[in-house]
Design a protein around this motif. Structure first.
Motif, PDB file in Angstrom:
ATOM      1  N   ALA A   1       0.959  -1.123   0.134  1.00  0.00           N
ATOM      2  CA  ALA A   1       0.152   0.090  -0.119  1.00  0.00           C
ATOM      3  C   ALA A   1       0.827   1.355  -0.084  1.00  0.00           C
ATOM      4  O   ALA A   1       0.459   2.444  -0.850  1.00  0.00           O
ATOM      5  N   ALA A   2       1.952   1.318   0.577  1.00  0.00           N
ATOM      6  CA  ALA A   2       2.954   2.258   0.689  1.00  0.00           C
ATOM      7  C   ALA A   2       3.574   2.659  -0.621  1.00  0.00           C
ATOM      8  O   ALA A   2       4.066   4.010  -0.772  1.00  0.00           O
ATOM      9  N   ASP A   3       3.339   2.029  -1.671  1.00  0.00           N
ATOM     10  CA  ASP A   3       4.160   2.314  -2.869  1.00  0.00           C
ATOM     11  C   ASP A   3       2.954   3.101  -3.798  1.00  0.00           C
ATOM     12  O   ASP A   3       3.364   3.638  -4.716  1.00  0.00           O
ATOM     13  N   TYR A   4       1.669   3.199  -3.432  1.00  0.00           N
ATOM     14  CA  TYR A   4       0.627   3.798  -4.240  1.00  0.00           C
ATOM     15  C   TYR A   4       0.710   5.091  -3.779  1.00  0.00           C
ATOM     16  O   TYR A   4       0.552   5.618  -2.470  1.00  0.00           O
ATOM     17  N   GLU A   5       0.467   6.178  -4.862  1.00  0.00           N
ATOM     18  CA  GLU A   5       0.464   7.655  -4.460  1.00  0.00           C
ATOM     19  C   GLU A   5      -0.818   8.236  -4.357  1.00  0.00           C
ATOM     20  O   GLU A   5      -1.090   9.157  -3.660  1.00  0.00           O
ATOM     21  N   TRP A   6      -1.858   7.700  -5.230  1.00  0.00           N
ATOM     22  CA  TRP A   6      -3.084   8.370  -5.182  1.00  0.00           C
ATOM     23  C   TRP A   6      -4.142   7.239  -4.605  1.00  0.00           C
ATOM     24  O   TRP A   6      -4.047   5.910  -4.944  1.00  0.00           O
ATOM     25  N   TRP A   7      -5.238   7.731  -3.844  1.00  0.00           N
ATOM     26  CA  TRP A   7      -6.277   6.825  -3.266  1.00  0.00           C
ATOM     27  C   TRP A   7      -7.643   7.263  -3.604  1.00  0.00           C
ATOM     28  O   TRP A   7      -7.750   8.471  -3.539  1.00  0.00           O
ATOM     29  N   GLY A   8      -8.267   6.371  -3.597  1.00  0.00           N
ATOM     30  CA  GLY A   8     -10.078   6.694  -3.801  1.00  0.00           C
ATOM     31  C   GLY A   8     -10.714   6.912  -2.186  1.00  0.00           C
ATOM     32  O   GLY A   8      -9.682   6.793  -1.496  1.00  0.00           O
ATOM     33  N   GLN A   9     -11.779   7.180  -2.196  1.00  0.00           N
ATOM     34  CA  GLN A   9     -12.359   7.388  -0.765  1.00  0.00           C
ATOM     35  C   GLN A   9     -12.809   6.121  -0.217  1.00  0.00           C
ATOM     36  O   GLN A   9     -13.224   5.879   0.952  1.00  0.00           O
ATOM     37  N   GLY A  10     -13.049   5.072  -0.869  1.00  0.00           N
ATOM     38  CA  GLY A  10     -13.448   3.399  -0.439  1.00  0.00           C
ATOM     39  C   GLY A  10     -14.811   3.325  -0.772  1.00  0.00           C
ATOM     40  O   GLY A  10     -15.725   4.523  -0.994  1.00  0.00           O
ATOM     41  N   THR A  11     -15.011   2.176  -0.756  1.00  0.00           N
ATOM     42  CA  THR A  11     -16.575   1.604  -0.888  1.00  0.00           C
ATOM     43  C   THR A  11     -16.700   0.493   0.058  1.00  0.00           C
ATOM     44  O   THR A  11     -16.009  -0.426   0.113  1.00  0.00           O
ATOM     45  N   GLN A  12     -17.850   0.687   0.905  1.00  0.00           N
ATOM     46  CA  GLN A  12     -18.057  -0.664   1.710  1.00  0.00           C
ATOM     47  C   GLN A  12     -18.607  -1.791   1.022  1.00  0.00           C
ATOM     48  O   GLN A  12     -19.537  -1.788   0.316  1.00  0.00           O
ATOM     49  N   VAL A  13     -18.087  -2.976   1.427  1.00  0.00           N
ATOM     50  CA  VAL A  13     -18.383  -4.241   1.129  1.00  0.00           C
ATOM     51  C   VAL A  13     -18.963  -4.806   2.427  1.00  0.00           C
ATOM     52  O   VAL A  13     -18.076  -5.261   3.329  1.00  0.00           O
ATOM     53  N   THR A  14     -20.175  -5.265   2.790  1.00  0.00           N
ATOM     54  CA  THR A  14     -20.476  -6.295   3.661  1.00  0.00           C
ATOM     55  C   THR A  14     -21.186  -7.560   3.505  1.00  0.00           C
ATOM     56  O   THR A  14     -22.002  -7.746   2.567  1.00  0.00           O
ATOM     57  N   VAL A  15     -20.596  -8.451   3.824  1.00  0.00           N
ATOM     58  CA  VAL A  15     -20.979  -9.997   3.502  1.00  0.00           C
ATOM     59  C   VAL A  15     -21.509 -10.663   4.837  1.00  0.00           C
ATOM     60  O   VAL A  15     -20.880 -10.897   5.847  1.00  0.00           O
ATOM     61  N   SER A  16     -22.806 -10.767   4.798  1.00  0.00           N
ATOM     62  CA  SER A  16     -23.560 -11.442   6.039  1.00  0.00           C
ATOM     63  C   SER A  16     -24.714 -11.998   5.505  1.00  0.00           C
ATOM     64  O   SER A  16     -25.260 -11.929   4.709  1.00  0.00           O
ATOM     65  N   SER A  17     -24.973 -13.127   6.556  1.00  0.00           N
ATOM     66  CA  SER A  17     -26.191 -13.995   6.368  1.00  0.00           C
ATOM     67  C   SER A  17     -27.181 -13.372   7.196  1.00  0.00           C
ATOM     68  O   SER A  17     -28.272 -13.679   7.078  1.00  0.00           O
TER      69      SER A  17
END
Length: 122
Positions: A106-122
């Motif tokens: 991860a430290a090699d990457y310069e640009w990042w998005g804001q993220g998207t939540q993934v939830t896997v649940s029964s």
């Protein structure tokens, strides 16, 4: 360079989901893109990465055989197709970009998005 993720949601175990990362502000094919997952209180963990050309990809062991990363199928977009989802796949998924060469770090990457939540649940 700006990155915007989309496609997250809540699904059941065994379901599939495709995340998208739209890259703008740079020449698309010059950027390698990685996907990372973060759960509460933990560091970001590597999921998958693809080279600038889109010809080379690699995956975390947990993702191998279930996830597929692709580049350019949709203009300026890197997709992460996730199948056979498990509860342990839950987290915030971030895409990140760096010049040309893919990396698991991860430290090699310069640009990042804001993220998207993934939830896997029964």
């Amino acid at each position: 360079v700006q990155l915007v993720e989309s496609g997250g949601g809540m699904v059941h175990p065994g379901d599939s989901l495709t995340l998208s990362c739209l890259l703008s502000g740079g020449t698309f094919m010059t950027y390698a893109v990685g996907w990372f997952r973060q759960t509460s209180g933990t560091e970001q963990s590597f999921v998958a990465a693809i080279s600038g050309s889109g010809e080379r990809a690699y995956y975390a062991q947990s993702a191998e055989g279930r996830f597929t990363i692709s580049k350019g199928d949709i203009p300026n977009t890197v997709s992460l197709r996730m199948t056979g989802l498990k509860p342990e796949d839950t987290g915030v998924y971030y895409c990140a970009a760096r010049k040309i060469v893919r990396s698991r770090n991860a430290a090699d990457y310069e640009w990042w998005g804001q993220g998207t939540q993934v939830t896997v649940s029964s």
